[in-house]
Design an enzyme around this catalytic site. Structure first.
Site, PDB file in Angstrom:
ATOM      1  N   TRP A  18       0.857  -1.180   0.000  1.00  0.00           N
ATOM      2  CA  TRP A  18       0.000   0.000   0.000  1.00  0.00           C
ATOM      3  C   TRP A  18       0.894   1.231   0.000  1.00  0.00           C
ATOM      4  O   TRP A  18       2.097   1.128   0.231  1.00  0.00           O
ATOM      5  CB  TRP A  18      -0.963  -0.008   1.175  1.00  0.00           C
ATOM      6  CG  TRP A  18      -0.480   0.559   2.478  1.00  0.00           C
ATOM      7  CD1 TRP A  18      -0.749   1.801   2.980  1.00  0.00           C
ATOM      8  CD2 TRP A  18       0.320  -0.095   3.475  1.00  0.00           C
ATOM      9  NE1 TRP A  18      -0.165   1.942   4.220  1.00  0.00           N
ATOM     10  CE2 TRP A  18       0.501   0.806   4.543  1.00  0.00           C
ATOM     11  CE3 TRP A  18       0.909  -1.363   3.556  1.00  0.00           C
ATOM     12  CZ2 TRP A  18       1.232   0.492   5.689  1.00  0.00           C
ATOM     13  CZ3 TRP A  18       1.651  -1.679   4.690  1.00  0.00           C
ATOM     14  CH2 TRP A  18       1.798  -0.757   5.728  1.00  0.00           C
TER      15      TRP A  18
ATOM     16  N   ASP B 191       6.088  -4.468   3.220  1.00  0.00           N
ATOM     17  CA  ASP B 191       6.245  -5.267   4.438  1.00  0.00           C
ATOM     18  C   ASP B 191       7.407  -6.248   4.289  1.00  0.00           C
ATOM     19  O   ASP B 191       7.735  -6.679   3.182  1.00  0.00           O
ATOM     20  CB  ASP B 191       4.968  -6.061   4.729  1.00  0.00           C
ATOM     21  CG  ASP B 191       3.862  -5.182   5.303  1.00  0.00           C
ATOM     22  OD1 ASP B 191       4.162  -4.058   5.737  1.00  0.00           O
ATOM     23  OD2 ASP B 191       2.712  -5.636   5.309  1.00  0.00           O
TER      24      ASP B 191
ATOM     25  N   ASN C 234      -4.097   0.326   5.152  1.00  0.00           N
ATOM     26  CA  ASN C 234      -2.968  -0.208   5.916  1.00  0.00           C
ATOM     27  C   ASN C 234      -3.395  -1.271   6.934  1.00  0.00           C
ATOM     28  O   ASN C 234      -2.597  -1.659   7.777  1.00  0.00           O
ATOM     29  CB  ASN C 234      -2.194   0.923   6.601  1.00  0.00           C
ATOM     30  CG  ASN C 234      -3.017   1.687   7.620  1.00  0.00           C
ATOM     31  OD1 ASN C 234      -4.039   1.207   8.091  1.00  0.00           O
ATOM     32  ND2 ASN C 234      -2.569   2.884   7.968  1.00  0.00           N
ATOM     33  N   ASP C 235      -4.636  -1.734   6.850  1.00  0.00           N
ATOM     34  CA  ASP C 235      -5.095  -2.750   7.793  1.00  0.00           C
ATOM     35  C   ASP C 235      -5.060  -4.156   7.211  1.00  0.00           C
ATOM     36  O   ASP C 235      -5.521  -5.109   7.839  1.00  0.00           O
ATOM     37  CB  ASP C 235      -6.517  -2.428   8.264  1.00  0.00           C
ATOM     38  CG  ASP C 235      -6.552  -1.111   9.000  1.00  0.00           C
ATOM     39  OD1 ASP C 235      -5.655  -0.883   9.824  1.00  0.00           O
ATOM     40  OD2 ASP C 235      -7.446  -0.300   8.728  1.00  0.00           O
TER      41      ASP C 235
END
Lengths: 175, 385
Positions: free
Chosen positions: A99, A118, A146-147
């Site tokens: 993201w 990540d 971002n979840d």
């Protein structure tokens, strides 16, 4: 106060977690429009020489939630986990899918597109948990969310920490 | 003197007969259905995600020992759902053969509510199960509890339909550009799409795709984003926006029908900067009243900030009826579904630890706080099925 911030309140990094991140960044985001698939982003490469007089080009502490690139981050800072703001810790694998956020660099007053890749394959780093939600959107806009666990396209989907890599300058649609 | 002490000890031994030998191997079971004030705390285990759990708690009990009824595990940010009719609990989860590495297995695991033991599983192929912060609508049960749905994101999005009778996958429904599942009509679901429209799906009696309809956006989600977390009651869903509008959506027919948005805020609220937000920050009681967390001095990016108050709305009149000041700022709330409902708020205490504050929902009075039940990050709480 954000609840993920609150969760880290008792940690040794209390001071770093609770300075004026929200105040600094409030209202400064520039909305990115259109598709956000990274290869298609309308970006221009930033010059490393850019920088306001008397200020380093990339100011701040990458081990603090306040660091300007973390305006839309949600997770453990790789800078605290054996990596850096743009490197994964040893033995992990960087996700190629991610993201993005659009963050203001206080040194040059320009907005940059930040890719929050990540690092994957080891369990939660467990320190320096930050959650900023500048232009964060629910998961029906996954490119701005971002979840989600963004350990996608990696050998293991297990999440370790998040980087914040400069992709380039954002083109402000208002200009 | 020693003689006297000896006699006293002898006397005590005579009064208290020896304990009988006890049986080993006794395992407790739970009643099914659970009493209405039992709750299920979903610990996403943010600091060790491969080892999450769902803890069954009695929210009426005063001591930790009396509150704790049992638990089940879930692997790597597992999704969770329940079925009262089937007396089952469901977990959609992922494992690696070497812990954090090796071969990945996604599995839909079925637990018995009484024994909390797994009674079946359906392997979900493709390694595409959604993982992320736990979402209520990432796993759902539909069609008179015959089918379960599990959301996939890799980053293409689709839905596994699991036949709970046959313990097998019925089908996979692609939902391109959309996310999550809100039960819709007789045997279907709707997903929320990037433009703010709903994509509605109906299945046939075997769980196969029968009909799909892509709707039109009801709101400009670029200007004022819809939260993906509705309150649902009796086939209706209420979706707030970041800015404090409320979009009613009728899911009773085959296709989601968004209604006319109304404002949750009056002029004074807006002036003070009240905004809705948190994680699963709204729920309904058995009468359909909507309880919802709000924070003050909000702004465009404060949509995940914890609420300091719970506001109670009657969706029929679109009026706010009450405001409940919270003991701790809270990210998620849940209402029990009985006629004397409890409101359970997931908050952080003064040390930052997650706690569950239990309130009498009708009076707003704080009753007790559930803490120290072995869960570190219980992002969600579910009502007794």
């Amino acid at each position: 106060m954000n609840w993920l911030d609150k969760l880290m309140e008792g940690s040794a990094r209390r001071v770093a977690q609770h300075s004026s991140r929200r105040g600094v960044l409030r209202g400064l985001g520039s909305m990115l429009v259109g598709t956000a698939a990274l290869p298609l982003l309308p970006v221009a490469r930033a010059s490393a020489a850019d920088g306001a007089p008397g200020m380093p080009a990339d100011p701040g502490d990458p081990a603090s939630c306040d660091y300007w690139r973390y305006c839309a981050i949600d997770g453990f800072l790789c800078s605290c986990c054996g990596g850096s703001q743009n490197e994964c810790p040893p033995g992990t694998e960087m996700s190629p899918i991610t993201w993005i956020g659009t963050c203001l660099n206080p040194a040059d007053g320009k907005h940059y597109i930040i890719s929050y890749n990540d690092c994957c394959g080891k369990s939660s780093c467990g320190t320096c948990l930050c959650n900023a939600n500048k232009i964060d959107r629910p998961i029906y806009r996954p490119d701005l969310s971002n979840d989600l666990n963004w350990c996608l396209g990696t050998k293991s989907a297990i999440y370790n920490c998040s980087t914040a890599i400069v992709v380039g300058l954002a083109i402000d649609p208002k200009k | 003197m020693k003689k006297w002490i000896g006699l006293l000890l002898l006397g005590a031994a005579l009064v208290h007969a020896e304990l009988p030998a006890e049986k080993t191997g006794i395992i407790r079971t739970l009643p099914a259905p659970y009493p209405p004030h039992w709750i299920l705390a979903h610990d996403g285990a943010f600091f060790h995600m491969s080892d999450g759990k769902v803890v069954v708690l009695d929210a009426d009990a005063e001591t930790g020992a009396a509150q704790y009824k049992g638990m089940i595990n879930h692997g790597f940010m597992g999704g969770f759902a329940t079925s009262r009719a089937r007396k089952e609990l469901y977990v959609s989860e992922s494992f690696y053969s070497r812990g954090q590495r090796g071969e990945r297995t996604d599995v839909f695991t079925i637990y018995d509510q009484s024994t909390l033991a797994p009674t079946g599983e359906v392997v979900l192929p493709g390694g595409k199960r959604f993982s992320g912060l736990p979402q209520v609508h990432a796993v759902q049960v539909i069609g008179d509890d015959r089918f379960a749905l599990s959301f996939n994101f890799n980053p293409g999005s689709s839905v596994w339909v699991v036949d709970l009778e046959k313990r097998a996958i019925a089908t996979e429904v692609p939902i391109p550009g959309c996310a999550l599942m809100y039960p819709t009509g007789k045997r279907g679901f709707s997903s929320l799409c990037a433009d703010g429209a709903f994509f509605s799906v109906q299945l046939d009696e075997n769980g196969k795709l029968k009909k799909e309809v892509r709707g039109k956006p009801a709101l400009d989600v670029e200007a004022d984003p819809l939260f993906e977390k509705p309150a649902r009651h009796a086939g209706m869903g209420w979706f707030p926006t970041f800015g404090g509008q409320m979009l009613p959506v009728d899911f009773r027919g085959d296709v989601a029908k968004p209604g006319k948005p109304w404002s949750l805020l009056d002029a004074a609220d807006r002036e003070a900067g009240w905004r809705p937000g948190g994680w699963q920050f709204l729920d309904t009681d058995s009468t359909g009243r909507i309880y919802m967390l709000f924070h003050v001095k909000g702004e465009k990016s404060s949509h995940q900030d914890s609420g300091t108050e719970a506001w109670v709305f009657d969706p029929a009149s679109k009026k706010r009826e009450r405001r409940i000041t919270l003991k701790h700022p809270a990210m998620s709330i849940m209402l029990t579904r009985d006629d004397k409902p409890l409101m359970v708020a997931v908050g952080n205490n003064e040390t930052g630890a997650f706690v569950l504050d239990v309130y009498d929902a009708l009076s707003g009075q704080w009753l007790r706080t559930l803490a120290d039940f072995g869960a570190e990050t219980p992002f969600l709480v579910f009502p007794a099925p």
